[in-house]
Every structure is written in structure tokens, then in C-alpha cells.
Write an enzyme that holds these catalytic residues in place. Structure first.
Site, short mmCIF file in Angstrom:
data_model
loop_
_atom_site.label_atom_id
_atom_site.label_comp_id
_atom_site.label_asym_id
_atom_site.label_seq_id
_atom_site.Cartn_x
_atom_site.Cartn_y
_atom_site.Cartn_z
N ILE A 121 0.84 -1.20 0.00
CA ILE A 121 0.00 0.00 0.00
C ILE A 121 0.88 1.26 0.00
CG2 ILE A 121 -1.83 1.26 1.21
CD1 ILE A 121 -2.74 -1.49 2.37
N ASP A 141 11.41 2.66 5.42
CA ASP A 141 10.99 1.26 5.44
C ASP A 141 12.18 0.44 5.89
OD1 ASP A 141 10.16 -1.47 4.52
OD2 ASP A 141 8.55 -0.37 3.55
N ASP A 152 14.24 1.47 10.56
CA ASP A 152 13.19 0.86 11.36
C ASP A 152 12.39 1.96 12.06
OD1 ASP A 152 12.64 -2.17 12.47
OD2 ASP A 152 11.96 -0.60 13.85
N SER A 208 0.64 -9.06 9.03
CA SER A 208 0.00 -10.38 8.94
C SER A 208 -0.55 -10.87 10.29
CB SER A 208 1.04 -11.38 8.41
OG SER A 208 0.74 -12.68 8.81
N SER A 230 -6.94 -1.26 11.11
CA SER A 230 -7.40 -2.52 10.54
C SER A 230 -8.79 -2.93 11.01
CB SER A 230 -6.41 -3.63 10.91
OG SER A 230 -6.96 -4.88 10.61
N TYR A 279 -2.07 -9.21 16.43
CA TYR A 279 -2.05 -8.16 15.41
C TYR A 279 -3.22 -7.18 15.60
CZ TYR A 279 -2.84 -6.08 10.77
OH TYR A 279 -3.08 -5.20 9.72
N LYS A 284 -2.98 -3.17 16.29
CA LYS A 284 -3.52 -2.12 15.42
C LYS A 284 -4.51 -1.24 16.18
CE LYS A 284 -2.41 -1.78 11.65
NZ LYS A 284 -1.17 -1.18 11.08
N ARG A 293 -7.66 -21.12 10.00
CA ARG A 293 -6.41 -20.57 10.50
C ARG A 293 -6.60 -19.94 11.88
NH1 ARG A 293 -3.92 -16.10 6.67
NH2 ARG A 293 -5.21 -14.82 8.01
N ASP A 308 -8.20 -16.31 12.99
CA ASP A 308 -9.01 -15.86 11.86
C ASP A 308 -10.39 -15.37 12.29
OD1 ASP A 308 -8.16 -15.67 9.27
OD2 ASP A 308 -8.94 -17.61 8.62
P1 NAD Z 1 3.25 -4.68 3.47
O1 NAD Z 1 3.87 -5.75 4.29
O2 NAD Z 1 3.32 -4.78 2.00
O3 NAD Z 1 3.81 -3.25 3.89
C1 NAD Z 1 4.28 -2.95 5.18
C2 NAD Z 1 5.64 -2.27 5.03
O4 NAD Z 1 6.11 -1.89 6.34
C3 NAD Z 1 6.70 -3.22 4.44
O5 NAD Z 1 7.34 -2.57 3.36
C4 NAD Z 1 7.64 -3.48 5.59
O6 NAD Z 1 8.97 -3.71 5.14
C5 NAD Z 1 7.48 -2.23 6.42
N1 NAD Z 1 7.79 -2.41 7.84
C6 NAD Z 1 7.36 -3.40 8.66
N2 NAD Z 1 7.85 -3.22 9.91
C7 NAD Z 1 8.58 -2.09 9.87
C8 NAD Z 1 9.36 -1.39 10.83
N3 NAD Z 1 9.46 -1.84 12.10
N4 NAD Z 1 10.00 -0.28 10.45
C9 NAD Z 1 9.93 0.17 9.16
N5 NAD Z 1 9.22 -0.44 8.21
C10 NAD Z 1 8.55 -1.56 8.56
O7 NAD Z 1 1.73 -4.59 3.95
P2 NAD Z 1 0.53 -3.72 3.39
O8 NAD Z 1 -0.53 -4.68 3.02
O9 NAD Z 1 1.01 -2.72 2.41
O10 NAD Z 1 0.05 -2.99 4.73
C11 NAD Z 1 0.29 -1.61 4.96
C12 NAD Z 1 -0.43 -1.20 6.24
O11 NAD Z 1 -1.82 -1.37 6.10
C13 NAD Z 1 -0.02 -1.99 7.48
O12 NAD Z 1 0.04 -1.09 8.57
C14 NAD Z 1 -1.17 -2.96 7.69
O13 NAD Z 1 -1.31 -3.32 9.05
C15 NAD Z 1 -2.32 -2.12 7.21
N6 NAD Z 1 -3.47 -2.90 6.73
C16 NAD Z 1 -3.34 -3.65 5.60
C17 NAD Z 1 -4.46 -4.33 5.13
C18 NAD Z 1 -4.39 -5.18 3.89
O14 NAD Z 1 -5.39 -5.85 3.61
N7 NAD Z 1 -3.30 -5.20 3.15
C19 NAD Z 1 -5.68 -4.23 5.81
C20 NAD Z 1 -5.74 -3.51 7.00
C21 NAD Z 1 -4.63 -2.80 7.43
C1 UD1 Z 2 -5.90 -8.93 6.11
C2 UD1 Z 2 -4.54 -8.24 6.12
C3 UD1 Z 2 -4.35 -7.54 7.45
C4 UD1 Z 2 -5.53 -6.62 7.66
C5 UD1 Z 2 -6.86 -7.36 7.59
C6 UD1 Z 2 -8.00 -6.36 7.65
C7 UD1 Z 2 -2.73 -9.19 4.78
C8 UD1 Z 2 -1.65 -10.21 4.68
N1 UD1 Z 2 -3.46 -9.22 5.92
O1 UD1 Z 2 -5.95 -9.95 7.12
O2 UD1 Z 2 -3.15 -6.76 7.41
O3 UD1 Z 2 -5.41 -5.91 8.85
O4 UD1 Z 2 -6.93 -8.02 6.32
O5 UD1 Z 2 -9.18 -6.87 7.20
O6 UD1 Z 2 -2.92 -8.39 3.89
N2 UD1 Z 2 -6.53 -17.82 3.47
C9 UD1 Z 2 -6.71 -19.05 2.85
N3 UD1 Z 2 -5.64 -19.57 2.18
C10 UD1 Z 2 -4.44 -18.93 2.08
C11 UD1 Z 2 -4.29 -17.67 2.70
C12 UD1 Z 2 -5.36 -17.16 3.40
O7 UD1 Z 2 -7.76 -19.65 2.92
O8 UD1 Z 2 -3.53 -19.47 1.44
C13 UD1 Z 2 -7.68 -17.25 4.20
C14 UD1 Z 2 -7.36 -16.86 5.63
O9 UD1 Z 2 -7.44 -17.94 6.51
C15 UD1 Z 2 -8.46 -15.81 5.87
C16 UD1 Z 2 -8.65 -15.16 4.49
O10 UD1 Z 2 -8.07 -16.05 3.55
O11 UD1 Z 2 -9.63 -16.44 6.25
C17 UD1 Z 2 -7.95 -13.82 4.37
O12 UD1 Z 2 -6.62 -13.98 4.83
P1 UD1 Z 2 -5.50 -12.85 4.61
O13 UD1 Z 2 -5.42 -12.47 3.19
O14 UD1 Z 2 -4.27 -13.33 5.29
O15 UD1 Z 2 -6.15 -11.59 5.32
P2 UD1 Z 2 -6.70 -11.32 6.81
O16 UD1 Z 2 -6.18 -12.30 7.79
O17 UD1 Z 2 -8.16 -11.13 6.67
#
Ligand code: NAD
Ligand code: UD1
Length: 323
Positions: free
Chosen positions: A13, A32, A55, A80, A119, A143, A147, A272, A275
Site C-alpha cells: 500500500i 521502510d 526501522d 500479517s 485494521s 495483530y 492495530k 487458520r 481468523d
Molecule cells: P506490506 O507488508 O506490503 O507493507 C508494510 C511495510 O512496512 C513493508 O514494506 C515493511 O517492510 C514495512 N515495515 C514493517 N515493519 C517495519 C518497521 N518496524 N520499520 C519500518 N518499516 C517496517 O503490507 P501492506 O498490506 O502494504 O500494509 C500496509 C499497512 O496497512 C499496514 O500497517 C497494515 O497493518 C495495514 N493494513 C493492511 C491491510 C491489507 O489488507 N493489506 C488491511 C488492513 C490494514
Molecule cells: C488482512 C490483512 C491484514 C488486515 C486485515 C483487515 C494481509 C496479509 N493481511 O488480514 O493486514 O489488517 O486483512 O481486514 O494483507 N486464506 C486461505 N488460504 C491462504 C491464505 C489465506 O484460505 O492461502 C484465508 C485466511 O485464513 C483468511 C482469508 O483467507 O480467512 C484472508 O486472509 P488474509 O489475506 O491473510 O487476510 P486477513 O487475515 O483477513
């Protein structure tokens, strides 16, 4: 033109936000630690941004990174759920200690506003759908606790020090640049990646688990709108950033399979740990107060996402496998 600091800029993101801001002509700085992020995500804009590998817990480094910044888009975190179940202390250090360090630096540097990647996991498994921001939180995983804790810190930094903050509770964000190669990667990225390799993905649970899957461009718009929103809404308040529609894992599996011409039937495994079964956003608050509209729907977003992974494989088959 404003000056933005993106934490987690090399992640999925964060890097998408960086591309959008550069396109609009803003000045972009990013930090990052590259734990899950990759500089590949920034390759085409690397010369247009300033980047420091750092960091979030680095006190002096983060203090210096906040100097002269208008807006912080705080994405950096261990993102995660299962990784936090495996390593609660490590993820706490990044997610909570790192955020607190950033908030102190932002306060001292008189940053105008911080927009936080919160989240939907904060809601836990409450049966009521859709999730509304005023429901009591029920975090299930370390997690989710981390958050949610940071939302409270952001609220407290507004109350105690007047630092403006907005918490965007993202529902499941997906799209180009989401890492695909780790067991901790998001489900859409993992399923696409595996089916491209003609491997059968595993659905954890019965396949009826559902999520409000939201294309990344919608999250980008929400961040930009949150920066421009009136100060009255930047008091540490929370906004759901979803679509208001949900899809089951079975639907996701077969939609991706359709795009890729993959005919294998899913493997099913146990649910999982940590979950949530169902997750669906009520987005009325964000719509009314931020002007948020999820323009890209699930199927449109999924098509673009699968096309992106295919194009990446064409460009560099080895790089896609190793990231
Ligand atoms: P991502 O893992 O691609 O990005 C997270 C970035 O943070 C990575 O580049 C990682 O290297 C960096 N990072 C981790 N720990 C760090 C630290 N201690 N210091 C500096 N950098 C650090 O994940 P994303 O999906 O892009 O998520 C971005 C944000 O959105 C996160 O805060 C996540 O909790 C939040 N979020 C994501 C989702 C989703 O579905 N992807 C949903 C809800 C919230
Ligand atoms: C995701 C985000 C988390 C965020 C949350 C908010 C990631 C990695 N995680 O968590 O940062 O805060 O949404 O809604 O982006 N699953 C399978 N098979 C697989 C992998 C996953 O069945 O191989 C299932 C998981 O058990 C879960 C669902 O898919 O039920 C979604 O999993 P995942 O993509 O890891 O996301 P969240 O745990 O919902």
C-alpha cells in the site's frame, strides 16, 4: 504541493500511495526497514522520492525523517495476522513501539496530520454485519490488539498534544504490488501466484469465510481525502475503508481461476488460528465525512490485479518467484 512522509513505503500500500502522490506532483519521503517490502516496488519512481532504509523504532532516524513534513501516511507494520500469532513480541515492537516512536517524532516536528493504516481486524468475530465504527472492538489476534492500540495512541496524541490524526480501518486491501510469495501474504496474491504456477491453493476452513475485499486504489483515495478533511474530523477518529460488499473464499478462488484458466478444485484445510469468519464494512461514515467512494469494484480490481501478476511474470519470471 505538500510534503508527505510514507512509512512502509516499500510495501504494497505504501508504494501505491507513493506512486499516486508523485503523479500529483507532491514531495514524497519514505522510510521502510525492508522486512516485507521491496525497493522493486519503487523502482520507477526511485529518483523522484527520497528513501531511507530505517526501522520505525529508530528514535533519531524517525525524528529526522519527520522534519518539515506536512502529512504522514503511516503504513509501516508487520501486516500479517498469523505472523503476529507466531511472533507476538516481534510484531508488537514494530506495530506498537514503532508507532509510538513515530507519534512522538511527529508531535515534536509539528507535523500537520497523521493518517494511520488501521485494521478491520479490530472488530473481531462479532456477529453483527456490517461493521460500524461505534461497535465495541473485540480484537482476536495479537495483530488486531496492536492495530487497535495504535488507534488509541493516535486519539490520545490529539487529546494530549493536539496532533491531528485519522485512523482508516482498511478492510482487506488487494491489488498490484502485494507480495505473493510468502505464507503470510494476502489471500488474493497467494491464490493468484499459486494458480499461475499451476499449483492448487489451500482454502483454510470451509470456503464460506468472507471478506470485504477492497481494491488498493480505493485505499489510496481514502488517504488523500483524509489529508484534506476538515480539522474537526482529524481528532483521532476512525473510518471504515471497505466497499460494503463481501465475497467468500470460494468465490475468490473461482474468480481467480476463471481469469487464469485454472481448472483444479481447491484443497480445503483447517481454519487458520486467529481468523475472523466474516468481515463486511459499513462505509457511511467515510462517505459522508471524508467523501470516500470505493470507485473500483471487486471484479474490476481483481482483473487488474491478475493482469499485473501476469505482466510481472512476463517481465522477469525469476524475480516474481523470488520476491
Ligand atoms: P506490506 O507488508 O506490503 O507493507 C508494510 C511495510 O512496512 C513493508 O514494506 C515493511 O517492510 C514495512 N515495515 C514493517 N515493519 C517495519 C518497521 N518496524 N520499520 C519500518 N518499516 C517496517 O503490507 P501492506 O498490506 O502494504 O500494509 C500496509 C499497512 O496497512 C499496514 O500497517 C497494515 O497493518 C495495514 N493494513 C493492511 C491491510 C491489507 O489488507 N493489506 C488491511 C488492513 C490494514
Ligand atoms: C488482512 C490483512 C491484514 C488486515 C486485515 C483487515 C494481509 C496479509 N493481511 O488480514 O493486514 O489488517 O486483512 O481486514 O494483507 N486464506 C486461505 N488460504 C491462504 C491464505 C489465506 O484460505 O492461502 C484465508 C485466511 O485464513 C483468511 C482469508 O483467507 O480467512 C484472508 O486472509 P488474509 O489475506 O491473510 O487476510 P486477513 O487475515 O483477513
Amino acid at each position: 504541493m505538500a510534503r508527505y512522509l510514507i512509512t512502509g513505503i516499500a510495501g504494497f500500500i505504501g508504494s501505491t500511495l507513493a506512486h499516486a502522490l508523485v503523479k500529483q506532483g507532491h514531495e514524497v519521503a519514505g522510510i521502510d526497514n525492508l522486512s516485507t517490502g521491496s525497493l522493486d516496488n519503487l523502482a520507477d519512481i526511485r529518483h523522484q522520492i527520497s528513501f531511507e532504509q530505517m526501522d520505525l523504532q529508530d528514535v533519531a532516524g524517525v525524528k529526522s525523517a519527520c522534519g518539515g513534513i506536512d502529512f504522514i501516511l503511516h503504513q509501516g507494520a508487520v501486516a500479517s495476522v498469523p505472523r503476529s500469532v507466531k511472533d507476538p513480541l516481534g510484531s508488537h515492537e514494530s506495530n506498537v513501539n514503532g508507532t509510538l516512536n513515530l507519534l512522538i517524532a511527529a508531535r515534536d516536528a509539528k507535523v500537520r496530520r497523521i493518517v494511520y493504516a488501521a485494521s478491520s481486524s479490530a472488530y473481531g468475530d462479532q456477529p453483527t454485519q456490517p461493521k460500524q465504527e461505534d461497535m465495541p472492538p473485540l480484537p482476536l489476534s495479537p495483530y488486531a490488539v496492536q492495530k487497535l492500540t495504535c488507534e488509541y495512541y493516535i486519539q490520545s496524541f490529539f487529546l494530549a498534544y493536539g496532533l491531528e490524526g485519522i485512523c482508516l480501518r482498511y478492510f482487506n486491501i488487494f491489488g498490484p504490488r502485494q507480495a505473493a510469495d510468502s505464507p503470510y501474504s494476502g489471500v488474493i496474491a497467494q491464490f493468484t501466484y499459486k494458480m499461475m504456477a499451476r499449483e492448487t491453493p489451500t482454502i483454510f476452513g470451509d470456503g464460506l469465510t468472507s471478506r470485504d475485499f477492497n481494491y488498493v486504489d480505493n485505499a489510496v483515495s481514502a488517504n488523500l481525502q483524509a489529508c484534506l478533511a476538515p480539522s474537526a474530523v482529524a481528532t483521532g477518529r476512525v473510518f471504515n475503508i471497505g466497499t460494503g460488499k463481501s465475497h467468500t473464499l470460494n468465490e475468490v478462488y473461482f474468480a481467480i481461476a476463471g481469469h487464469l484458466g485454472f481448472t483444479g478444485k481447491p484443497n480445503y484445510g483447517p481454519p487458520r488460528e486467529g481468523d475472523i469468519k466474516h468481515s463486511l464494512a459499513d462505509i457511511n461514515r467515510a462517505t459522508k465525512e471524508l467523501g470516500y467512494q470505493p470507485k473500483a469494484g471487486f471484479h474490476e480490481g481483481l482483473g487488474k490485479t491478475v493482469a499485473w501478476y501476469l505482466a510481472e511474470r512476463e517481465k522477469s519470471p525469476v524475480a516474481v518467484v523470488q520476491r
